[in-house]
Design an enzyme around this catalytic site. Structure first.
Site, PDB file in Angstrom:
ATOM      1  N   GLU A  82       0.811  -1.220   0.000  1.00 26.48           N
ATOM      2  CA  GLU A  82       0.000   0.000   0.000  1.00 26.48           C
ATOM      3  C   GLU A  82       0.844   1.269   0.000  1.00 26.48           C
ATOM      4  OE1 GLU A  82      -3.097   0.379  -0.397  1.00 26.48           O
ATOM      5  OE2 GLU A  82      -4.017  -1.554   0.012  1.00 26.48           O
ATOM      6  N   GLU A 113       7.322 -22.030   7.507  1.00 29.79           N
ATOM      7  CA  GLU A 113       7.715 -21.149   8.611  1.00 29.79           C
ATOM      8  C   GLU A 113       8.725 -21.787   9.551  1.00 29.79           C
ATOM      9  OE1 GLU A 113       4.764 -21.399  12.282  1.00 29.79           O
ATOM     10  OE2 GLU A 113       3.700 -20.781  10.478  1.00 29.79           O
TER      11      GLU A 113
END
Length: 274
Positions: A82, A113
């Site tokens: 953004e 992960e």
């Protein structure tokens, strides 16, 4: 075995969710969500320190990296993605990395992960250096991908921070500037995309917005460097130029069309006015 401080995995305060009405479910979820901003408020001193370091590094030419897995990784990518359209910054100023790579944005990648070495490999692809800052995002505070990334960043003189939702975690211990937002048990036990995710999103909003304002990417309260990538944003840009200069809509539109940027349109108008 759950660590005594690992509240994100503790049982929900609510029982028999499957027997609740829709209204009860929505009301109780909302009740829990209301607690999150108060927890974030308590962490403002920690967030402030992290923002100060990020601003310092970026003023010197550094970049801001987010690393995370699952929901945490996706939130980092969302925040990073953004920044260019909102503030007109280069796409490599704020970079979000997720365990498992871009495919993990949409689909969980099993055990991605759990690799302590992968985050630093991912960061090295961007030629990370001591001018940069890395913020690890991990609700549990125990994600190996994040722990390993922060540890290596520290070894290479890169500034490190984190956003976690448990106290005294391995991730926070690796971060030079930890942010702990301890939201407590989730409405659905262990579902950290809920309160923990909301807390992380709020903190990320605070970090990136404060950093961009400090770096001069906002004028007054306006996004004068935003990318004018659709009709709505062009219209917003025209209104901003009108408000700042006092010109009519046609003139403001012409300025926007000529310069393609609100800040440049306003600056050029003022220069010519003098």
């Amino acid at each position: 075995m759950i660590n005594a401080t690992n509240t994100t995995e503790k049982d929900s305060y609510y029982r028999d969710l499957d027997k609740m009405s829709i209204h009860e479910l929505l009301t109780n979820i909302n009740k829990e969500d209301k607690t999150v901003p108060h927890v974030v408020e308590k962490a403002i001193p920690q967030i402030e320190q992290l923002v100060e370091v990020a601003v310092d590094r970026m003023q010197k030419g550094g970049r801001l990296f987010y690393i995370g897995a699952g929901t945490s990784g996706r939130l980092g990518i969302l925040d990073a993605s953004e920044c260019p359209p909102t503030y007109g910054v280069p796409f490599d100023w704020v970079i979000g990395l997720i365990a498992g790579g871009d495919v993990a944005i949409r689909k969980a990648v099993e055990f991605a992960e759990d690799d302590e070495e992968q985050a630093w490999k991912d960061l090295e692809e961007y030629a990370i250096n001591a001018d940069d800052i890395v913020i690890g995002i991990a609700a549990s505070g125990t994600t190996p991908y994040v722990i390993g990334g922060l540890r290596e960043a520290n070894r290479h003189g890169v500034a490190t921070g984190c956003i976690v939702c448990n106290g005294g975690t391995p991730v926070a211990k690796e971060a030079a500037y930890p942010v702990e937002v301890i939201v407590g048990p989730e409405f659905v036990t262990g579902s950290t995309r809920m309160k923990a995710g909301t807390a992380q999103k709020l903190v990320l909003n605070m970090i990136s917005t404060s950093v961009m304002i400090q770096l001069g990417r906002v004028k007054g309260n306006k996004m004068v460097d935003m990318q004018l990538s659709n009709h709505k944003l062009v219209g917003r840009g025209v209104r901003m130029v009108m408000a700042e200069t006092g010109v009519d809509e046609d003139t403001a539109t012409a300025l926007i069309e000529e310069f393609g940027n609100v800040r440049k349109a306003i600056d050029n108008f003022h220069q010519n006015a003098h």
